[in-house]
Enzyme design. Structure first.
Site, PDB file in Angstrom:
ATOM      1  N   LYS A   1      12.963 -22.653 -81.961  1.00  0.00           N
ATOM      2  CA  LYS A   1      13.831 -21.499 -82.246  1.00  0.00           C
ATOM      3  C   LYS A   1      13.165 -20.625 -83.294  1.00  0.00           C
ATOM      4  O   LYS A   1      12.835 -21.090 -84.390  1.00  0.00           O
ATOM      5  CB  LYS A   1      15.207 -21.959 -82.743  1.00  0.00           C
ATOM      6  CG  LYS A   1      16.122 -20.809 -83.207  1.00  0.00           C
ATOM      7  CD  LYS A   1      17.543 -21.271 -83.496  1.00  0.00           C
ATOM      8  CE  LYS A   1      18.378 -20.152 -84.138  1.00  0.00           C
ATOM      9  NZ  LYS A   1      19.760 -20.567 -84.463  1.00  0.00           N
TER      10      LYS A   1
ATOM     11  N   GLU B   1      23.414 -17.291 -81.234  1.00  0.00           N
ATOM     12  CA  GLU B   1      22.270 -16.548 -80.687  1.00  0.00           C
ATOM     13  C   GLU B   1      21.082 -17.440 -80.354  1.00  0.00           C
ATOM     14  O   GLU B   1      20.295 -17.120 -79.471  1.00  0.00           O
ATOM     15  CB  GLU B   1      21.834 -15.454 -81.681  1.00  0.00           C
ATOM     16  CG  GLU B   1      20.870 -15.901 -82.796  1.00  0.00           C
ATOM     17  CD  GLU B   1      21.448 -16.952 -83.741  1.00  0.00           C
ATOM     18  OE1 GLU B   1      22.677 -17.066 -83.794  1.00  0.00           O
ATOM     19  OE2 GLU B   1      20.676 -17.653 -84.418  1.00  0.00           O
TER      20      GLU B   1
ATOM     21  N   ASP C   1      16.098 -19.958 -90.271  1.00  0.00           N
ATOM     22  CA  ASP C   1      16.497 -20.123 -88.871  1.00  0.00           C
ATOM     23  C   ASP C   1      15.307 -20.071 -87.903  1.00  0.00           C
ATOM     24  O   ASP C   1      15.481 -20.177 -86.696  1.00  0.00           O
ATOM     25  CB  ASP C   1      17.536 -19.046 -88.506  1.00  0.00           C
ATOM     26  CG  ASP C   1      18.609 -19.564 -87.576  1.00  0.00           C
ATOM     27  OD1 ASP C   1      18.731 -20.800 -87.439  1.00  0.00           O
ATOM     28  OD2 ASP C   1      19.322 -18.743 -86.970  1.00  0.00           O
TER      29      ASP C   1
ATOM     30  N   ARG D   1      20.772 -20.305 -78.877  1.00  0.00           N
ATOM     31  CA  ARG D   1      20.727 -20.825 -77.496  1.00  0.00           C
ATOM     32  C   ARG D   1      20.376 -19.719 -76.509  1.00  0.00           C
ATOM     33  O   ARG D   1      19.816 -19.990 -75.450  1.00  0.00           O
ATOM     34  CB  ARG D   1      22.066 -21.499 -77.164  1.00  0.00           C
ATOM     35  CG  ARG D   1      23.253 -20.575 -77.145  1.00  0.00           C
ATOM     36  CD  ARG D   1      24.577 -21.331 -77.204  1.00  0.00           C
ATOM     37  NE  ARG D   1      24.899 -21.762 -78.563  1.00  0.00           N
ATOM     38  CZ  ARG D   1      25.964 -22.478 -78.903  1.00  0.00           C
ATOM     39  NH1 ARG D   1      26.819 -22.858 -77.971  1.00  0.00           N
ATOM     40  NH2 ARG D   1      26.188 -22.811 -80.155  1.00  0.00           N
TER      41      ARG D   1
ATOM     42  N   LYS E   1      28.086 -13.315 -90.444  1.00  0.00           N
ATOM     43  CA  LYS E   1      28.318 -14.534 -91.218  1.00  0.00           C
ATOM     44  C   LYS E   1      29.040 -14.180 -92.512  1.00  0.00           C
ATOM     45  O   LYS E   1      28.593 -13.305 -93.246  1.00  0.00           O
ATOM     46  CB  LYS E   1      26.980 -15.220 -91.539  1.00  0.00           C
ATOM     47  CG  LYS E   1      26.395 -15.939 -90.337  1.00  0.00           C
ATOM     48  CD  LYS E   1      25.210 -16.788 -90.715  1.00  0.00           C
ATOM     49  CE  LYS E   1      24.605 -17.465 -89.502  1.00  0.00           C
ATOM     50  NZ  LYS E   1      25.445 -18.540 -88.948  1.00  0.00           N
TER      51      LYS E   1
ATOM     52  N   ASP F   1      27.024 -14.966 -83.020  1.00  0.00           N
ATOM     53  CA  ASP F   1      26.342 -15.884 -83.946  1.00  0.00           C
ATOM     54  C   ASP F   1      25.834 -17.130 -83.218  1.00  0.00           C
ATOM     55  O   ASP F   1      25.155 -17.954 -83.810  1.00  0.00           O
ATOM     56  CB  ASP F   1      27.300 -16.276 -85.079  1.00  0.00           C
ATOM     57  CG  ASP F   1      26.561 -16.822 -86.298  1.00  0.00           C
ATOM     58  OD1 ASP F   1      25.311 -16.724 -86.331  1.00  0.00           O
ATOM     59  OD2 ASP F   1      27.232 -17.352 -87.199  1.00  0.00           O
TER      60      ASP F   1
ATOM     61  N   ASP G   1      19.145 -14.844 -89.444  1.00  0.00           N
ATOM     62  CA  ASP G   1      20.382 -14.868 -88.668  1.00  0.00           C
ATOM     63  C   ASP G   1      21.532 -14.300 -89.490  1.00  0.00           C
ATOM     64  O   ASP G   1      22.096 -14.975 -90.349  1.00  0.00           O
ATOM     65  CB  ASP G   1      20.678 -16.317 -88.247  1.00  0.00           C
ATOM     66  CG  ASP G   1      21.889 -16.416 -87.332  1.00  0.00           C
ATOM     67  OD1 ASP G   1      22.408 -15.361 -86.907  1.00  0.00           O
ATOM     68  OD2 ASP G   1      22.288 -17.567 -87.026  1.00  0.00           O
TER      69      ASP G   1
END
Ligand code: BES
Ligand code: MN
Ligand code: ZN
Length: 530
Positions: free
Chosen positions: A301, A385, A324, A387, A313, A383, A306
């Site tokens: 990833k 994101e 992230d 995947r 968030k 959020d 993020d």
């Protein structure tokens, strides 16, 4: 920055004779001091209960003798019993016959319970204490013989890891690295070829960890998808066995990896996405190509930051989201290590790199987007994101027809709740899951397995017309397993996929990169190469 440039060597010299600034001596408790709880009346009456304390080994006796009995006396006075995590520092006096300036006894507790984790935590403290000595250059470490819970090779590898970790500084740090020029590993017998090999590999692993740490610790405003692309290009320049391909055409990404592009949409102008592939092939370094060479895909990833997107968030939960991209750092660092160790296996790394940010173009809920594998995805949370980037990266990886796919990602807060500072390991194939778990345990990366069930796949089916999957589940918890299931949907039926969710473990509580997972990946690849 990075770690101190430490030279490691073995020596069979006597502990009292080997020149060093500090000797680190792992010690354990003697049987009678190991009891948990209070002794019974009968036990307390036995004479050995009073003598409970440090287990005297031949090495300790040698040191004690060379110091005229001072070691035993001080240990007794200080009530040092070798309990786990306790240290006892001893200055070597002018009249002592020890060729070091200082001795640190490192308490490992009950010898039957010494695990790699014990070695990691106790030696982290020991090296921390050692590094406080003025003009430090050489540290000797007494290597104990085999233990029931680990081999000498594992023990040595962990000490190499810890020594690098103890001297690590970020690239931004203004402090100089703590000085540590040499670590001498004192063994009773000459080290086997196996042990020497383990030492070499451990140094490669430790360097890979530093690559991850440098990338993850880098401030959010200083890293973009291109930062990862540049690293991949650098690696391919250094190693002939690596071939790099950077896809930087946003139009191509929009067409070929539309689900990944959906996340990148909000930041195509400011920090455009990159799809990075890095291939390692043993043939390029002259190894005989065997017909059965395995092929492995590593997908990390690479969300550079993020924000959560439009479902932003809240409060402090955006802090640490520079981490992230840890999964992508792990797979790139693994490729560096693989190129250095040159195993006989094909390995490819895939990184879909983008931040998750907001603009007028950014992804919005209730959208239906396409994917590389052809499934249509309903966006229910901006959020979730990771995947979305991974389902396409996995599908791209599968076009190269790997025997197994590994994904590593800071994917869900749920993983952090479930397994804390461990790797949450999931797979659609039992033997693959066992192999990766074994690698993690071998290198001492904390790991816990979670089961992905058929219900988890049902739980991410979309109820919206024109959509197959949804990017959040329909409740009932299981956030990590359903996210894992979603990522696996990028692979065609029958492809073994193992998924590591490291959301709970990528950073320490004080927000420093741990580089968890990278040792596991490298070890697994080496094991698969045989
Ligand atoms: N990057 C986060 C997961 C994360 C959380 C990593 C905490 C490290 C520490 C991921 O993109 C995310 O936001 N996941 C959401 C998914 C949810 C909206 C379904 C989560 O876990 O809350
Ligand atoms: Mn997120
Ligand atoms: Zn994320």
């Amino acid at each position: 920055m990075g770690s101190a440039d430490i030279k490691f060597s073995f020596s069979t010299e006597l502990v009292v004779e080997r020149r060093a600034d500090i000797i680190l001596v792992p010690v354990t408790t003697a049987a009678s001091s190991r009891r948990r709880g209070r002794p019974t009346k009968k036990e307390a009456a036995k004479p050995e209960a009073k003598k409970a304390g440090l287990l005297m080994t031949p090495v300790l006796s040698q040191l004690d003798e060379a110091m005229g009995g001072a070691l035993r006396k001080i240990a007794r006075d200080e009530q040092f019993t070798g309990a786990k995590g306790k240290l006892l520092s001893l200055r070597v006096g002018d009249n002592d016959k020890v060729a070091a300036r200082k001795i640190i006894l490192v308490g490992m507790g009950d010898p039957a319970k010494v695990s790699l984790r014990t070695v990691q935590t106790t030696f982290t403290r020991a090296f921390g204490a050692a590094l406080e000595l003025n003009n430090l250059s050489t540290v000797s470490v007494v290597v104990p013989a085999e233990s029931p819970n680990h081999t000498m090779a594992q023990w040595v590898s962990m000490v190499v890891d810890v020594a690098h970790g103890a001297t690590y500084c970020t690239q931004e740090s203004l402090k100089p690295n703590p000085a540590l020029g040499r670590v001498v590993l004192l063994t009773e017998k000459l080290p086997s070829i196996n042990l020497r090999k383990a030492l070499n590999e451990a140094v490669v692993l430790a360097k890979a960890k530093n690559v991850v740490k440098d990338l993850v610790n880098k401030p959010a405003n200083l890293k973009k998808p291109e930062t990862l692309a540049a690293l991949a290009k650098d690696l391919a320049k250094t190693h002939k066995s690596l071939k790099v391909k950077i896809q930087d055409d946003a139009k191509w990404i929009e067409k070929e990896m539309p689900c990944f592009f959906e996340v990148a949409r909000g930041s195509v102008e400011s920090d455009p996405p990159r799809f990075i592939t890095l291939h390692y092939s043993p043939t390029a370094v002259g190894a005989k190509r065997r017909r059965n060479t395995k092929k492995i895909a590593l997908v990390g990833k690479g969300v550079m930051f993020d924000t959560g997107g439009y479902q932003i968030k809240p409060g402090n939960s955006m802090v640490t989201m520079k981490g992230d991209m840890t999964g992508s750092a792990c797979v790139l660092a693994t490729m560096q290590a693989i190129a250095e160790l040159a195993p006989n296996i094909e390995v490819s790394a895939y990184v879909a790199a983008t931040p998750n940010k907001i603009s007028a173009q950014a992804m919005i809920c209730d959208s239906v987007v396409s994917t590389t594998c052809g499934k249509k995805v309903e966006i229910r949370h901006t959020d979730a994101e990771g995947r979305l980037t991974l389902i396409d990266a996995v599908a791209m990886a599968c076009k190269d027809e790997p025997d197994a796919v590994l994904t590593i990602a800071t994917l869900t807060g749920a993983a952090s709740m479930a397994v804390g500072l461990s790797i949450a390991l999931m797979a659609n194939d039992q033997s693959l899951r066992d192999a990766v778990e074994k690698a993690a345990r071998w290198v001492g990366d904390p790991v816990q397995t979670l089961d992905i069930t058929d219900e988890d796949f049902d739980n991410i089916l979309s109820d919206m017309d024109g959509a197959d999957l949804r990017n959040t589940n329909k409740g009932d918890g299981r956030g990590s397993q359903t996210a894992g299931a979603f990522v696996m949907c990028g692979a065609p039926e029958g492809t073994p996929v193992v998924h590591l969710d490291i959301a709970g473990a990528d950073m320490t509580k004080d927000e420093k990169a741990t580089a968890i997972g990278v040792k596991t990946l490298i070890q697994w690849v080496l094991n698969e190469a045989g």
